[in-house]
Design a protein around this motif. Structure first.
Motif, PDB file in Angstrom:
ATOM      1  N   TYR A  33      26.694  49.897  75.009  1.00  0.00           N
ATOM      2  CA  TYR A  33      25.868  48.729  74.757  1.00  0.00           C
ATOM      3  C   TYR A  33      26.121  48.245  73.337  1.00  0.00           C
ATOM      4  O   TYR A  33      26.384  49.038  72.435  1.00  0.00           O
ATOM      5  CB  TYR A  33      24.372  49.059  74.910  1.00  0.00           C
ATOM      6  CG  TYR A  33      23.968  49.460  76.297  1.00  0.00           C
ATOM      7  CD1 TYR A  33      24.238  50.728  76.784  1.00  0.00           C
ATOM      8  CD2 TYR A  33      23.305  48.559  77.132  1.00  0.00           C
ATOM      9  CE1 TYR A  33      23.867  51.099  78.068  1.00  0.00           C
ATOM     10  CE2 TYR A  33      22.920  48.921  78.414  1.00  0.00           C
ATOM     11  CZ  TYR A  33      23.204  50.190  78.871  1.00  0.00           C
ATOM     12  OH  TYR A  33      22.835  50.549  80.132  1.00  0.00           O
ATOM     13  N   TYR A  37      20.862  43.017  65.501  1.00  0.00           N
ATOM     14  CA  TYR A  37      19.519  43.125  64.952  1.00  0.00           C
ATOM     15  C   TYR A  37      19.408  42.208  63.742  1.00  0.00           C
ATOM     16  O   TYR A  37      20.345  42.055  62.969  1.00  0.00           O
ATOM     17  CB  TYR A  37      19.216  44.556  64.494  1.00  0.00           C
ATOM     18  CG  TYR A  37      18.781  45.486  65.598  1.00  0.00           C
ATOM     19  CD1 TYR A  37      19.724  46.164  66.366  1.00  0.00           C
ATOM     20  CD2 TYR A  37      17.437  45.685  65.880  1.00  0.00           C
ATOM     21  CE1 TYR A  37      19.331  47.018  67.385  1.00  0.00           C
ATOM     22  CE2 TYR A  37      17.027  46.539  66.891  1.00  0.00           C
ATOM     23  CZ  TYR A  37      17.978  47.194  67.639  1.00  0.00           C
ATOM     24  OH  TYR A  37      17.582  48.036  68.646  1.00  0.00           O
ATOM     25  N   GLN A  39      17.258  41.491  60.194  1.00  0.00           N
ATOM     26  CA  GLN A  39      16.362  42.104  59.215  1.00  0.00           C
ATOM     27  C   GLN A  39      15.994  41.068  58.160  1.00  0.00           C
ATOM     28  O   GLN A  39      16.750  40.820  57.236  1.00  0.00           O
ATOM     29  CB  GLN A  39      17.006  43.329  58.562  1.00  0.00           C
ATOM     30  CG  GLN A  39      16.039  44.092  57.663  1.00  0.00           C
ATOM     31  CD  GLN A  39      16.677  45.302  57.006  1.00  0.00           C
ATOM     32  OE1 GLN A  39      17.788  45.251  56.492  1.00  0.00           O
ATOM     33  NE2 GLN A  39      15.959  46.431  57.032  1.00  0.00           N
ATOM     34  N   MET A  45      13.058  45.472  61.414  1.00  0.00           N
ATOM     35  CA  MET A  45      14.262  45.386  62.246  1.00  0.00           C
ATOM     36  C   MET A  45      13.872  44.749  63.572  1.00  0.00           C
ATOM     37  O   MET A  45      13.058  45.290  64.317  1.00  0.00           O
ATOM     38  CB  MET A  45      14.849  46.772  62.483  1.00  0.00           C
ATOM     39  CG  MET A  45      15.425  47.428  61.246  1.00  0.00           C
ATOM     40  SD  MET A  45      16.923  46.618  60.659  1.00  0.00           S
ATOM     41  CE  MET A  45      18.094  47.109  61.910  1.00  0.00           C
ATOM     42  N   LEU A  47      15.215  43.127  67.211  1.00  0.00           N
ATOM     43  CA  LEU A  47      16.310  42.997  68.163  1.00  0.00           C
ATOM     44  C   LEU A  47      16.507  41.524  68.504  1.00  0.00           C
ATOM     45  O   LEU A  47      15.572  40.846  68.934  1.00  0.00           O
ATOM     46  CB  LEU A  47      16.021  43.800  69.427  1.00  0.00           C
ATOM     47  CG  LEU A  47      17.060  43.706  70.531  1.00  0.00           C
ATOM     48  CD1 LEU A  47      18.401  44.272  70.064  1.00  0.00           C
ATOM     49  CD2 LEU A  47      16.579  44.423  71.777  1.00  0.00           C
ATOM     50  N   ARG A  50      21.273  41.733  73.198  1.00  0.00           N
ATOM     51  CA  ARG A  50      21.894  42.962  73.674  1.00  0.00           C
ATOM     52  C   ARG A  50      22.907  42.623  74.749  1.00  0.00           C
ATOM     53  O   ARG A  50      22.698  41.711  75.546  1.00  0.00           O
ATOM     54  CB  ARG A  50      20.789  43.861  74.205  1.00  0.00           C
ATOM     55  CG  ARG A  50      21.145  44.835  75.283  1.00  0.00           C
ATOM     56  CD  ARG A  50      19.924  45.601  75.728  1.00  0.00           C
ATOM     57  NE  ARG A  50      20.120  46.155  77.038  1.00  0.00           N
ATOM     58  CZ  ARG A  50      19.563  47.288  77.445  1.00  0.00           C
ATOM     59  NH1 ARG A  50      18.783  47.960  76.647  1.00  0.00           N
ATOM     60  NH2 ARG A  50      19.777  47.733  78.654  1.00  0.00           N
ATOM     61  N   PHE A  91      22.635  42.784  61.650  1.00  0.00           N
ATOM     62  CA  PHE A  91      23.396  44.008  61.855  1.00  0.00           C
ATOM     63  C   PHE A  91      23.892  44.083  63.294  1.00  0.00           C
ATOM     64  O   PHE A  91      23.121  43.878  64.235  1.00  0.00           O
ATOM     65  CB  PHE A  91      22.530  45.244  61.575  1.00  0.00           C
ATOM     66  CG  PHE A  91      22.145  45.395  60.135  1.00  0.00           C
ATOM     67  CD1 PHE A  91      20.922  44.933  59.685  1.00  0.00           C
ATOM     68  CD2 PHE A  91      23.001  45.998  59.235  1.00  0.00           C
ATOM     69  CE1 PHE A  91      20.559  45.072  58.363  1.00  0.00           C
ATOM     70  CE2 PHE A  91      22.651  46.136  57.908  1.00  0.00           C
ATOM     71  CZ  PHE A  91      21.427  45.674  57.463  1.00  0.00           C
ATOM     72  N   ARG A  95      25.917  51.421  70.929  1.00  0.00           N
ATOM     73  CA  ARG A  95      25.235  52.554  71.520  1.00  0.00           C
ATOM     74  C   ARG A  95      26.031  53.056  72.703  1.00  0.00           C
ATOM     75  O   ARG A  95      26.327  52.294  73.620  1.00  0.00           O
ATOM     76  CB  ARG A  95      23.838  52.150  71.987  1.00  0.00           C
ATOM     77  CG  ARG A  95      22.898  53.305  72.194  1.00  0.00           C
ATOM     78  CD  ARG A  95      21.829  52.960  73.184  1.00  0.00           C
ATOM     79  NE  ARG A  95      22.245  53.314  74.532  1.00  0.00           N
ATOM     80  CZ  ARG A  95      21.600  52.929  75.632  1.00  0.00           C
ATOM     81  NH1 ARG A  95      20.547  52.151  75.537  1.00  0.00           N
ATOM     82  NH2 ARG A  95      22.017  53.303  76.807  1.00  0.00           N
ATOM     83  N   ARG A 102      21.216  56.697  70.570  1.00  0.00           N
ATOM     84  CA  ARG A 102      21.511  56.674  69.147  1.00  0.00           C
ATOM     85  C   ARG A 102      22.388  55.464  68.834  1.00  0.00           C
ATOM     86  O   ARG A 102      23.356  55.202  69.537  1.00  0.00           O
ATOM     87  CB  ARG A 102      22.247  57.951  68.739  1.00  0.00           C
ATOM     88  CG  ARG A 102      21.388  59.203  68.850  1.00  0.00           C
ATOM     89  CD  ARG A 102      22.225  60.438  68.638  1.00  0.00           C
ATOM     90  NE  ARG A 102      23.209  60.606  69.707  1.00  0.00           N
ATOM     91  CZ  ARG A 102      24.199  61.476  69.670  1.00  0.00           C
ATOM     92  NH1 ARG A 102      24.357  62.264  68.616  1.00  0.00           N
ATOM     93  NH2 ARG A 102      25.043  61.587  70.678  1.00  0.00           N
ATOM     94  N   LEU A 103      22.042  54.760  67.768  1.00  0.00           N
ATOM     95  CA  LEU A 103      22.762  53.562  67.390  1.00  0.00           C
ATOM     96  C   LEU A 103      23.675  53.818  66.195  1.00  0.00           C
ATOM     97  O   LEU A 103      23.298  54.530  65.259  1.00  0.00           O
ATOM     98  CB  LEU A 103      21.788  52.441  67.021  1.00  0.00           C
ATOM     99  CG  LEU A 103      20.871  51.925  68.138  1.00  0.00           C
ATOM    100  CD1 LEU A 103      19.919  50.880  67.590  1.00  0.00           C
ATOM    101  CD2 LEU A 103      21.704  51.339  69.263  1.00  0.00           C
ATOM    102  N   PHE A 105      25.447  51.507  63.290  1.00  0.00           N
ATOM    103  CA  PHE A 105      25.302  50.169  62.730  1.00  0.00           C
ATOM    104  C   PHE A 105      26.480  49.793  61.847  1.00  0.00           C
ATOM    105  O   PHE A 105      27.081  50.644  61.183  1.00  0.00           O
ATOM    106  CB  PHE A 105      24.043  50.095  61.862  1.00  0.00           C
ATOM    107  CG  PHE A 105      22.755  50.083  62.627  1.00  0.00           C
ATOM    108  CD1 PHE A 105      22.158  51.267  63.026  1.00  0.00           C
ATOM    109  CD2 PHE A 105      22.125  48.884  62.937  1.00  0.00           C
ATOM    110  CE1 PHE A 105      20.965  51.266  63.730  1.00  0.00           C
ATOM    111  CE2 PHE A 105      20.928  48.873  63.633  1.00  0.00           C
ATOM    112  CZ  PHE A 105      20.344  50.065  64.032  1.00  0.00           C
ATOM    113  N   GLY A 106      26.758  48.484  61.809  1.00  0.00           N
ATOM    114  CA  GLY A 106      27.655  47.950  60.794  1.00  0.00           C
ATOM    115  C   GLY A 106      26.901  47.745  59.488  1.00  0.00           C
ATOM    116  O   GLY A 106      25.701  48.001  59.400  1.00  0.00           O
ATOM    117  N   LYS A 107      27.631  47.234  58.463  1.00  0.00           N
ATOM    118  CA  LYS A 107      27.022  47.078  57.146  1.00  0.00           C
ATOM    119  C   LYS A 107      26.169  45.830  57.018  1.00  0.00           C
ATOM    120  O   LYS A 107      25.417  45.698  56.050  1.00  0.00           O
ATOM    121  CB  LYS A 107      28.108  47.045  56.071  1.00  0.00           C
ATOM    122  CG  LYS A 107      28.814  48.360  55.874  1.00  0.00           C
ATOM    123  CD  LYS A 107      29.820  48.278  54.733  1.00  0.00           C
ATOM    124  CE  LYS A 107      30.514  49.609  54.525  1.00  0.00           C
ATOM    125  NZ  LYS A 107      31.497  49.546  53.406  1.00  0.00           N
TER     126      LYS A 107
END
Lengths: 115, 112
Positions: A33, A37, A39, A45, A47, A50, A91, A95, A102-103, A105-107
């Motif tokens: 998946y 996200y 922020q 955070m 969503l 997806r 972001f 998953r 558990r995800l 993430f990119g920067k």
């Protein structure tokens, strides 16, 4: 471990215009998946959207849509008709289908909306 | 419905001090997670739990401990604070493995 790469630290967009954020990821899995996200300065955070890897159709949520290219391992987010409230860090996250949600993430991409 | 509640919102620690970051959710979620977000970076998984009594390491567990004695609570313990642990810490939960995560509002921790 999967890696998620976002290479454009900051993007500016005029209000009502369109901006596209890029994301690439590295995986050997076929089922997974992808998420975007948001922020805002409040740190919350949220969503945005997806995408399931087994679905060929690109996900859309109102003014937000994605361009999912599985073979290229690319997952870009398009924000249409940008609004001041869209200003935030965005972001990209990956998953695995087998990973207990558990995800990775990119920067992040900072989106600045110019009135 | 409060969702995921994290306390405190801010904290300053001296090197070598210890503290516990609290996380509580009132949604009866089985899955809970601790992430840290360093400046200019994405979130990285510290620990997670798939149910009461079960915890497992994430990507960056060193320097931290967790416990999950109840479904609602998932505290994160720092035993010997170090400057490298200066970060924003997020707790998250979800009902099923396939469901979206619900995030708390984060704890900003500074270690000096």
């Amino acid at each position: 471990a999967q890696t998620v790469t976002q290479s454009q630290p900051e993007m500016s967009v005029q209000e009502a215009e369109t901006v596209t954020l890029s994301c690439t990821y590295d995986t050997s899995e076929s089922d997974y998946y992808l998420f975007w996200y948001k922020q805002p300065p409040s740190r919350q955070m949220i969503l945005v959207i997806r995408q399931e890897a087994y679905k060929q159709q690109n996900a859309t949520e109102n003014r937000f849509s994605v361009n999912f290219q599985k073979a290229a391992k690319s997952f870009s987010l398009k924000i249409s008709d940008s609004q001041l409230g869209d200003a935030a860090m965005y972001f990209c996250a990956y998953r695995s289908d087998y990973g207990n949600n558990r995800l990775a993430f990119g920067k992040g991409n900072q989106v600045v909306v110019i009135p | 419905n409060a969702g995921v509640t994290q306390t405190p919102k801010f904290r300053i620690l001296k090197i070598g001090q210890s503290m516990t970051l609290q996380c509580t959710q009132d949604m009866n979620h089985n899955y809970m997670y601790w992430y840290r977000q360093d400046p200019g970076m994405g979130l990285k998984l510290i620990y997670y739990s798939v149910g009461a009594g079960i915890t497992d390491k994430g990507e960056v567990p060193n320097g931290y401990n967790v416990s999950r004695s109840t479904t609602e609570d998932f505290p994160l313990r720092l035993e010997l604070a170090a400057p490298s642990q200066t970060s924003v810490y997020f707790c998250a939960s979800t009902e099923f493995e396939d469901s979206p995560l619900h995030f708390g509002n984060g704890t900003r921790l500074t270690v000096t």
